[in-house]
Write a protein that holds these residues in place. Structure first.
Motif, short mmCIF file in Angstrom:
data_model
loop_
_atom_site.label_atom_id
_atom_site.label_comp_id
_atom_site.label_asym_id
_atom_site.label_seq_id
_atom_site.Cartn_x
_atom_site.Cartn_y
_atom_site.Cartn_z
N GLY A 62 0.75 -1.40 0.04
CA GLY A 62 -0.01 0.12 0.12
C GLY A 62 0.70 1.13 -0.14
O GLY A 62 0.50 2.51 0.70
N GLY A 63 2.00 1.17 -0.60
CA GLY A 63 2.86 2.34 -0.77
C GLY A 63 3.52 2.47 0.55
O GLY A 63 4.39 3.80 0.77
N LYS A 236 10.91 1.49 9.80
CA LYS A 236 9.66 2.69 9.38
C LYS A 236 8.25 1.55 9.26
O LYS A 236 7.35 2.13 9.35
N ALA A 237 8.61 0.45 9.08
CA ALA A 237 7.30 -0.35 8.89
C ALA A 237 6.62 -0.45 10.28
O ALA A 237 5.23 -0.49 10.47
N TRP A 238 7.36 -0.51 11.27
CA TRP A 238 6.78 -0.35 12.64
C TRP A 238 6.70 1.08 13.20
O TRP A 238 6.48 1.14 14.33
N ASP A 239 6.57 1.95 12.35
CA ASP A 239 6.54 3.45 12.55
C ASP A 239 7.73 3.69 13.65
O ASP A 239 7.37 4.67 14.52
#
Length: 360
Positions: A62-63, A236-239
């Protein structure tokens, strides 16, 4: 002490068998196993890294960066893979690796504290360490025991001025978790002190060797993926990101805007208050400066993580902040503190294995 702590945790694990599993369990061939819950959360990613390695790029969904093993350092998965190569299933290999490092961790930490404060303090501190809320991570397939074993061994080597051994052990620590770079700071501190006081130039080997683990891993990922910043992008996947002010923003988001899950937001704030008190007590106990340096760096790195923060397992990593209570507290008050710690451990472990309200 370790066996008693293990018995309590296994009892909680047994109880959670009758609760529908909520946490995400990772690793091929793990689901359905009686101990599959112990591969929940990050444990599943360590097993996945051990089985399948690391992808050539951060997957996109999803980008936005999707979860991947690129966010996890290699040392612990490599040990799991080695045990699996012998013939164990990956789940059993993960549990066995965690147990081996727990034993090493307990022995080395006890030896270190005994040298500094004596046997009685080492015993009291070890009980608080093994029954404290942060010990919840020792039930899961997490890398903290390996990091703590390497840290204790490094600090013992520094005390004996085994500079090359200290540097190698620190390098192992930096290949286990990002917070392992605290050992680099300790090696630099001890080296400067040795050179200034005794002109012991061999000490330079410790800080020179200490960052090799993280440097080698970063270089490998750069060569493997073509991106020198791949690890931070995977985070960044985990923010997650580095933010020294994240504690303030976390508290504001929870208390003022009333958004987010309260338990995950409260714990880092409570953890910061605990660390502040513990640091004061640690300094007043007059330990070797290396323990204070290690604790401060671990706390700073942990509190600057936007998503992780000072959770119990990160406080456990800064182990002098736990052991120091064994130095100051004795008698009935100590017994009450230990009982409260054990109850907290059981409750957090139950939440970890039976719900998504607490992420270790």
């Amino acid at each position: 002490m370790l066996a008693a702590s293990r018995a309590l945790m296994l009892f909680v694990v047994y109880v959670t068998r009758y609760v529908p599993s909520a946490p995400v369990v990772g690793g091929t061939g793990v689901s359905g196993h009686r101990f599959a819950r112990l591969a929940a959360w990050d444990g599943g990613w360590y097993l996945t890294a051990a089985q399948h390695g690391w992808p050539h790029a951060v997957p996109i969904a999803g980008g936005w960066p999707a979860y991947s093993t690129l966010a996890f350092f290699p040392a612990f998965p490599f040990v799991i893979r080695a045990l699996a190569f012998i013939g164990f299933s990956y789940l059993v290999a993960g549990l066995l690796a965690a147990l081996i490092f727990q034993v090493a961790m307990a022995v080395l930490l006890w030896m270190l504290v005994k040298e500094i404060w004596g046997e009685a303090v080492a015993d009291r501190g070890m009980l608080l360490f093994l029954f404290g809320p942060g010990a919840v991570v020792f039930t899961l397939i997490y890398s903290e025991p390996m990091l703590l074993a390497a840290s204790a061994a490094c600090l013992l080597a520094l005390r004996r001025r085994w500079w090359v051994a200290a540097g190698v052990l620190a390098a192992i620590g930096t290949a286990v978790r990002p917070v392992g770079v605290a050992l680099v700071g300790v090696c630099i501190w001890e080296t400067v002190k040795a050179i200034r006081s005794d002109r012991e130039w061999r000490a330079i080997f410790a800080p020179l060797l200490s960052p090799i683990g993280v440097i080698a891993w970063t270089a490998y990922l750069w060569a493997y993926t073509g991106d020198p910043f791949i690890w931070s992008k995977a985070e960044k996947a985990w923010d997650d990101s580095f933010d020294p002010f994240t504690l303030i923003t976390r508290f504001f988001r929870t208390e003022v805007t009333h958004t987010g899950q309260r338990l995950p937001h409260y714990l880092p704030v409570a953890g910061a208050l605990f660390c502040l008190v513990a640091l004061v007590l640690l300094v007043k106990a007059r330990p070797p400066a290396a323990l204070v340096v290690f604790s401060v760096i671990v706390v700073f790195i942990s509190v600057s993580s936007r998503i992780v923060g000072l959770r119990p397992r990160l406080i456990e990593t800064a182990f002098p902040l736990v052991f120091v209570f064994g130095y100051w507290i004795k008698g009935t008050l100590y017994s009450v503190l230990l009982a409260c710690a054990a109850v907290s451990l059981g409750a957090l472990l139950f939440l970890t294995l039976a719900s998504t309200r607490f992420i270790p």
